[in-house]
Design a protein around this motif. Structure first.
Motif, PDB file in Angstrom:
ATOM      1  N   GLU A 136      48.405  -7.524  24.762  1.00 46.36           N
ATOM      2  CA  GLU A 136      49.117  -6.349  25.217  1.00 46.36           C
ATOM      3  C   GLU A 136      49.858  -5.633  24.149  1.00 46.36           C
ATOM      4  OE1 GLU A 136      51.595  -7.515  28.574  1.00 46.36           O
ATOM      5  OE2 GLU A 136      49.931  -7.666  29.852  1.00 46.36           O
ATOM      6  N   ALA A 137      50.640  -6.339  23.213  1.00 43.01           N
ATOM      7  CA  ALA A 137      51.450  -5.878  22.168  1.00 43.01           C
ATOM      8  C   ALA A 137      50.538  -4.999  21.236  1.00 43.01           C
ATOM      9  CB  ALA A 137      52.049  -6.942  21.503  1.00 43.01           C
ATOM     10  N   GLU A 138      49.243  -5.648  20.888  1.00 44.87           N
ATOM     11  CA  GLU A 138      48.243  -5.066  20.120  1.00 44.87           C
ATOM     12  C   GLU A 138      47.675  -3.622  20.632  1.00 44.87           C
ATOM     13  OE1 GLU A 138      45.190  -7.708  19.188  1.00 44.87           O
ATOM     14  OE2 GLU A 138      46.505  -9.161  18.262  1.00 44.87           O
ATOM     15  N   GLU A 139      47.441  -3.735  21.960  1.00 46.03           N
ATOM     16  CA  GLU A 139      47.072  -2.611  22.563  1.00 46.03           C
ATOM     17  C   GLU A 139      48.002  -1.467  22.510  1.00 46.03           C
ATOM     18  OE1 GLU A 139      45.880  -3.524  26.490  1.00 46.03           O
ATOM     19  OE2 GLU A 139      43.997  -4.369  26.016  1.00 46.03           O
ATOM     20  N   GLU A 140      49.314  -1.856  22.766  1.00 45.80           N
ATOM     21  CA  GLU A 140      50.589  -0.783  22.498  1.00 45.80           C
ATOM     22  C   GLU A 140      50.308  -0.078  21.173  1.00 45.80           C
ATOM     23  OE1 GLU A 140      52.869   0.548  24.441  1.00 45.80           O
ATOM     24  OE2 GLU A 140      51.669  -0.171  26.129  1.00 45.80           O
ATOM     25  N   GLU A 141      50.356  -1.125  19.991  1.00 48.16           N
ATOM     26  CA  GLU A 141      50.267  -0.791  18.583  1.00 48.16           C
ATOM     27  C   GLU A 141      48.975   0.291  18.486  1.00 48.16           C
ATOM     28  OE1 GLU A 141      52.266  -0.915  15.955  1.00 48.16           O
ATOM     29  OE2 GLU A 141      53.731  -1.898  17.198  1.00 48.16           O
ATOM     30  N   ILE A 142      48.047  -0.094  19.092  1.00 46.25           N
ATOM     31  CA  ILE A 142      46.642   0.803  18.814  1.00 46.25           C
ATOM     32  C   ILE A 142      47.009   2.124  19.591  1.00 46.25           C
ATOM     33  CG2 ILE A 142      44.500   1.065  19.432  1.00 46.25           C
ATOM     34  CD1 ILE A 142      43.919  -2.152  19.295  1.00 46.25           C
ATOM     35  N   LYS A 143      47.415   2.206  20.723  1.00 48.93           N
ATOM     36  CA  LYS A 143      47.713   3.581  21.479  1.00 48.93           C
ATOM     37  C   LYS A 143      48.848   4.443  20.581  1.00 48.93           C
ATOM     38  CE  LYS A 143      47.509   2.566  26.313  1.00 48.93           C
ATOM     39  NZ  LYS A 143      48.214   2.257  27.611  1.00 48.93           N
ATOM     40  N   LYS A 144      49.802   3.629  19.982  1.00 51.26           N
ATOM     41  CA  LYS A 144      50.635   4.411  19.186  1.00 51.26           C
ATOM     42  C   LYS A 144      50.052   5.223  18.040  1.00 51.26           C
ATOM     43  CE  LYS A 144      54.910   1.854  20.153  1.00 51.26           C
ATOM     44  NZ  LYS A 144      55.702   0.940  19.440  1.00 51.26           N
ATOM     45  N   MET A 145      49.243   4.199  17.417  1.00 52.00           N
ATOM     46  CA  MET A 145      48.356   4.808  16.126  1.00 52.00           C
ATOM     47  C   MET A 145      47.257   5.891  16.487  1.00 52.00           C
ATOM     48  SD  MET A 145      47.666   1.134  14.409  1.00 52.00           S
ATOM     49  CE  MET A 145      46.225   1.445  13.527  1.00 52.00           C
ATOM     50  N   LYS A 146      46.934   5.926  17.675  1.00 53.49           N
ATOM     51  CA  LYS A 146      45.981   6.794  18.113  1.00 53.49           C
ATOM     52  C   LYS A 146      46.599   8.077  18.542  1.00 53.49           C
ATOM     53  CE  LYS A 146      42.200   4.121  20.531  1.00 53.49           C
ATOM     54  NZ  LYS A 146      41.667   3.863  21.823  1.00 53.49           N
ATOM     55  N   THR A 147      47.798   7.946  19.110  1.00 54.14           N
ATOM     56  CA  THR A 147      48.694   9.280  19.383  1.00 54.14           C
ATOM     57  C   THR A 147      49.163  10.070  17.993  1.00 54.14           C
ATOM     58  OG1 THR A 147      50.623   8.006  19.713  1.00 54.14           O
ATOM     59  CG2 THR A 147      49.564   8.482  21.718  1.00 54.14           C
ATOM     60  N   VAL A 148      49.339   9.022  17.159  1.00 54.05           N
ATOM     61  CA  VAL A 148      50.007   9.751  15.815  1.00 54.05           C
ATOM     62  C   VAL A 148      48.612  10.374  15.150  1.00 54.05           C
ATOM     63  CG1 VAL A 148      50.473   8.963  13.309  1.00 54.05           C
ATOM     64  CG2 VAL A 148      51.604   7.835  15.303  1.00 54.05           C
ATOM     65  N   GLN A 149      47.456   9.784  15.101  1.00 43.35           N
ATOM     66  CA  GLN A 149      46.215  10.542  14.747  1.00 43.35           C
ATOM     67  C   GLN A 149      45.838  11.785  15.486  1.00 43.35           C
ATOM     68  OE1 GLN A 149      44.677   9.567  11.725  1.00 43.35           O
ATOM     69  NE2 GLN A 149      46.263   8.114  11.511  1.00 43.35           N
ATOM     70  N   ARG A 150      46.110  11.673  16.784  1.00 42.07           N
ATOM     71  CA  ARG A 150      45.686  12.811  17.468  1.00 42.07           C
ATOM     72  C   ARG A 150      46.847  13.937  17.279  1.00 42.07           C
ATOM     73  NH1 ARG A 150      45.044   9.451  22.858  1.00 42.07           N
ATOM     74  NH2 ARG A 150      42.779   8.867  22.542  1.00 42.07           N
TER      75      ARG A 150
END
Length: 159
Positions: A136-150
Motif C-alpha cells: 500500500e505504501a508503494e502504491e501511494e508513492e506511485i500515485k504521487k509520482m503519477k500526479t506529479v508527472q500529470r
C-alpha cells in the motif's frame, strides 16, 4: 639491581639478620661460654619480624590482634545466627480456595489448545500484514509520482 640479596633469612625491624648461621658461629668462636650465647638479643613478642623471600617481604602476624579479630568474628557470626533465628519467616496459614476462575478444566484445556493452534499461524499472518502495508505504501508513492508527472504534462501542454 635488588636492594637486598634474595635469601630466606628472617630480619628484625632494625634489619638485623635473626637466623644467620655465620654470625652465630663467629659469636661462638669469639665467646666459647654457652651462657653468653643465650644472652644474644632475641626479638620481643610484640616486635614483628620481617622475612624476605625473593621480591616479597612477609611479616609475622600479631597474635594478640589476630586472636582479638577472631573473637570479634566469632561473636558477629553468633549474632548473625541469632538474628536470623529471631527473624525467620513463620508458617503460612492460608485458607484453601479454588483457583482458575470460573472455567472448568476441560474449557481451559480447549482454550489453551486453540491458542496453541493459532500460535502456529501468527508469524505468517504478521508477515502477510507487513507485506500488505508495504505494498500500500508503494502504491501511494506511485500515485504521487503519477500526479506529479500529470501536472508537468499539463504545464508543458498549456505553454
Amino acid at each position: 639491581m635488588n636492594p637486598r640479596p634474595q635469601n630466606n633469612n628472617m630480619y628484625d625491624a632494625a634489619g638485623n639478620n635473626l637466623n644467620s648461621s655465620n654470625s652465630r658461629t663467629e659469636d661462638a668462636d669469639i665467646n666459647s661460654n654457652p651462657s653468653e650465647l643465650q644472652q644474644t638479643p632475641q626479638p620481643q613478642q610484640n616486635e614483628r619480624t620481617l622475612q624476605y623471600m625473593g621480591g616479597y617481604s612477609m611479616m609475622q602476624p600479631n597474635e594478640s590482634r589476630r586472636s582479638k579479630l577472631q573473637r570479634m568474628a566469632k561473636q558477629e557470626e553468633e549474632d548473625l545466627q541469632r538474628w536470623k533465628e529471631e527473624h525467620r519467616a513463620g508458617p503460612v496459614n492460608l485458607p484453601p480456595e479454588r483457583l482458575g476462575g470460573a472455567l472448568s478444566m476441560e474449557e481451559a484445556r480447549s482454550n489453551q489448545a486453540m491458542r496453541q493452534r493459532q500460535a502456529k499461524y501468527q508469524p505468517k499472518l504478521k508477515r502477510e500484514e507487513h507485506a500488505k502495508k508495504q505494498k500500500e505504501a508503494e502504491e501511494e508513492e506511485i500515485k504521487k509520482m503519477k500526479t506529479v508527472q500529470r501536472e508537468k504534462v499539463r504545464l508543458v501542454s498549456t505553454v
